[in-house]
Design an enzyme around this catalytic site. Structure first.
Site, PDB file in Angstrom:
ATOM      1  CD  GLU A 172      -3.014  -0.947   0.148  1.00  0.00           C
ATOM      2  OE1 GLU A 172      -3.285   0.191  -0.253  1.00  0.00           O
ATOM      3  OE2 GLU A 172      -3.551  -1.973  -0.302  1.00  0.00           O
ATOM      4  CB  SER A 188     -43.792 -35.355  42.942  1.00  0.00           C
ATOM      5  OG  SER A 188     -45.161 -35.685  42.924  1.00  0.00           O
TER       6      SER A 188
END
Length: 817
Positions: free
Chosen positions: A87, A479
């Site tokens: 770049e 239960s």
């Protein structure tokens, strides 16, 4: 002549000043609304949140932009060199704009005019930072001028390393990956520090045009651009020619991070963590805050929990017949193509999608779904196999009432049918037929000392249904709620040897009569509290709750966190209210840890993007734990500041009674562990939900099984028959390599032998006795008395109050499991 020269000089000066004025006016107009570059000082990019298990394994990642921020000091030189070469090779020399590069680009573009080639750019890394952070991407002269001006200003305000750091953490690499750290994981599934020269060069090639260099769609272009970057690295002296040639000869080596690369079987757990983080900090913090979340998940226990629940769901579902046809396709000349378009359950890798190629009385020939790579390319290989008749015999029974049962495979499957199959171990090419179950369930395992959730399974498959039945499904516990009624009684003057009448009872409220029933009907006469919970007597529980007062029961249920607000009505004593598996397991953890309140948690610690801890679950106090050195002081003491919500002696008593559930009661023969274990079954009306929650001294686990749209599961589907064996399967795997542990009798309690039937103290040599734990100042009753027996005049009437009283005296039966 001199006059002529003066004339041209004056004209030139005027022109110069005019151009200068125009340029100055233009620059003034352009810079009028120029963004403030100083915002870069406060740059805080959206960063990905990562969630880890307690061993550091990655569970999940959440991000709008997949980015991990890396300081420039942690980025290897070869990676920085790749980007500079690709770049901006003069990055550390120019003042923000590379004039040499600009002139070179202009010359190249002039030379290429009319050739159709794309113009060459000359933007520096600093200019790209200005564009990406402060400007739009418009291709206009104004924007380029603004970009250049900002580049000069940025260079004056920040160091080169800071500018490069901003650039490498911001740029887009494709595949929803932002920043070099995320790109390294996305493309190569490795950290930046492990990137090779070729890999770094390929990543440096991507920002120019990620879609143009896609490794799957444009492989040749990607290779060409990668090699160009390598050549620039060699040319700029960052890489030796030999290393450069080696890198250019290597393959791209792209190894994308797969969706299933996260911790196996953790989807339900991760989804609950996600919900909690959003609730606590908001969506933005989750998807952009860069949080590091360390959870309580134990990967090994999670796999065990998943297997146990899946085994139970599959076994139950297969007994109800075949309903597992996934789809039907035209096999044509190549069945692999249409089959590859059928999406499998990604989180059930043990199963394979297959298409029926032929059927006969001895079995079914199948074709296995071919693999599909990240680019959507179908593997050309075609694997076939066979499902023998014995491996699908369960499917002869149809789950569709109007369809008759089959006698062999030809009556179950047809050519083109798509189904799931599972390989048979040690039999290459052999498979068994499978189907995703319709019945579902939830499972939670927890450390009772801390409340840390060690495993969580919210259903058969997250791919099948994302609904988390461990935390989101509101179900009746049946239960399995009873221990808290009994714990409330034991905490308020009753003992395990107290006797309650098991006989029909009618409750009239508002003109309505409610009659509770035991499982299977009938009643058993006077029974001790121990036998009441071991045999899960509904009628006894109702009478006990009535005698104790439902306001007391409701207070305890809320104290344990089972309900936020419980209605104090007698039917709630039988677990008719709705709660979650997580809440029930948390409540049982209080019983297991001696009565200390806990806060169930999936998250141990959360750190922000800077490593600062913003949340931790551990709240214990240890003032001496941070001593600078040891000067022979005593070992630091950790202060447990949790609230004591139940008497430790009561916790031991109810634990002992629930040990009896496993030894002699509704779960007898279902659970076999070397450690002490206590637990309780639960079954709701019409067998719509079946539960089991239990614990050892070190581990609590609980689960339920039922249909999402509650409906009867069939006679015999009880807490003892379905979930209890799955609890046992999980615990055997979880405790396999651990030392057996025992429940500890609290100091001050005493064990006294009592008659199992009357609850009175037993004489030496008396049969049917049991050692019962009593608190100081309490003991067996001196005279036989029955709670709830006031309506009867004599003991004989009490004993005859049930058709099955005589049988009950002989040993008892029934009860809601």
């Amino acid at each position: 002549m001199i006059r002529l020269i003066g004339y041209f000089f004056g004209l030139g000066t005027v022109l110069y000043l005019g151009v200068a004025l125009v340029v100055s006016a233009y620059l003034g107009e352009v810079t009028r609304d120029l963004p403030d570059y100083q915002v870069l000082e406060r740059y805080s990019p959206p960063v990905m949140t990562r969630v880890h298990a307690d061993d550091g394994s990655l569970i999940a990642e959440y991000a709008n932009e997949r980015r991990l921020f890396l300081p420039i000091q942690t980025i290897p030189d070869r990676v920085k060199a790749a980007f500079l070469s690709a770049e901006d090779k003069n990055f550390y020399q120019h003042p923000g704009v590379d004039f040499q590069g600009l002139i070179r680009a202009i010359a190249v573009n002039v030379q290429n005019m009319g050739s159709g080639r794309r113009p060459v750019g000359a933007s520096t890394i600093t200019q790209q930072v200005a564009k990406n952070f402060l400007l739009s991407a418009d291709q206009t002269i104004d924007r380029k001028v603004k970009e250049a001006i900002l580049a000069f200003r940025i260079e004056q305000a920040y160091s080169k390393d800071r500018i490069l750091e901003l650039y490498l953490n911001e740029i887009f690499f494709g595949l929803n990956s932002y920043g070099i750290a995320s790109a390294s994981l996305t493309y190569f599934n490795k950290p930046v520090t492990e990137l090779t020269i070729g890999e770094a060069a390929y990543l440096a090639a991507l920002p120019k045009a990620p879609s143009n260099y896609n490794p799957f769609r444009n492989h040749d272009a990607a290779m060409e651009r990668r090699n160009w970057v390598v050549d620039r690295m060699v040319e700029n002296g960052y890489v030796t020619p030999a290393d450069g040639e080696k890198a250019k000869k290597s393959e791209l080596g792209v190894n994308p991070k797969k969706a299933n690369s996260y911790l196996f079987a953790s989807e339900y757990f991760a989804s609950e963590v996600r919900r909690q983080i959003i609730e606590k900090y908001g969506e933005k913090s989750l998807f952009e805050g860069g949080l590091s979340v360390r959870t309580s998940l134990d990967p090994m226990l999670q796999r065990f929990a998943r297997k146990a629940l899946q085994d139970g769901l599959i076994n139950y579902d297969e007994t109800r017949g075949f309903h597992g046809l996934i789809s039907t396709i035209d096999i044509g000349s190549d069945w692999g193509v249409p089959l590859s378009k059928v999406i499998p359950l990604a989180d059930v890798p043990e199963w394979k999608l297959a298409v029926v190629l032929a059927t006969d009385a001895e079995g079914v020939d199948i074709g296995i779904r071919p693999t599909v790579d990240a680019a959507g390319k179908i593997d050309e290989a075609r694997d076939i196999g066979r499902v023998a008749a014995k491996a699908m015999k369960w499917a002869y029974r149809s789950a569709v009432p109007e369809k008759k049962s089959a006698r062999n495979p030809t009556g179950v499957l047809n050519t083109g049918d798509v189904v799931y199959v599972e390989p048979v171990a040690d039999e290459p090419g052999a498979y068994r037929l499978r189907q995703p179950p319709k019945v579902q369930g939830g499972f939670v395992a927890m450390d009772p000392r801390t409340g840390r959730v060690l495993a969580m399974v919210g259903g058969f498959s997250y791919g099948q249904s994302e609904f988390n039945r461990a935390t989101q499904a509101m179900r009746q516990p049946g239960s399995s709620f009873k221990p808290f009624v009994y714990a409330a009684a034991l905490d308020n003057g009753y003992t395990p040897a107290s006797v309650v009448l098991d006989a029909p009872i009618e409750i009239v409220s508002g003109g309505t009569v409610w009659r509770a029933q035991n499982y299977g009907g009938g009643s058993a006469g006077p029974q001790t509290l121990r036998l009441g919970i071991e045999k899960s007597r509904n009628l006894m529980t109702v009478r006990l709750a009535n005698d104790l007062g439902m306001n007391v029961v409701a207070e305890y249920a809320e104290r344990f966190g089972i309900y936020d607000k419980m209605q104090p009505v007698l039917s709630m004593s039988l677990g008719s209210g709705e709660t979650t598996v997580l809440r029930m397991v948390s409540a049982y953890s209080v019983l297991a840890n001696g009565g200390r309140q806990i806060k169930p948690t999936l998250i141990d610690r959360i750190q922000d993007r800077y490593g600062k801890t913003i949340f931790k679950h551990e709240e214990s106090i240890c003032q001496a734990c941070n001593a600078d050195d040891w000067t022979e002081q005593d070992e630091p003491e950790v202060v447990d500041n949790r609230e004591q919500v139940l008497d430790p002696m009561t916790a031991y008593q109810i634990t002992s009674m629930m040990q009896g559930v496993i030894q002699r009661g509704t779960a007898a023969g279902k659970i076999k562990l070397a450690s002490d274990v206590a637990g309780k079954t639960g079954t709701t009306n019409d067998e719509k939900d079946t539960w089991f929650v239990g614990y050892t001294p070190d581990l609590v686990a609980g689960l339920y099984i039922g249909f999402d749209d509650p409906k009867p599961m069939g006679r015999g589907a009880t807490g003892g028959s379905l979930p209890a064996p799955l609890f046992n399967e999980f615990m055997q795997m979880a405790l396999k390599d651990t030392k057996p542990s025992k429940f500890i009798l609290p100091e001050g309690m005493k064990l006294i032998a009592v008659n199992k039937k009357t609850g009175m103290q037993a004489f030496d040599g008396e049969p049917d006795t049991i050692m019962e734990a009593f608190k100081p100042g309490t003991g067996p009753a001196d005279v036989f008395s029955v709670i709830g027996g006031e309506e009867f005049a004599t003991p004989e009437e009490i004993l005859n109050s049930s058709q099955q009283a005589k049988d009950a005296v002989e040993g008892g039966q029934g009860g809601l499991f």
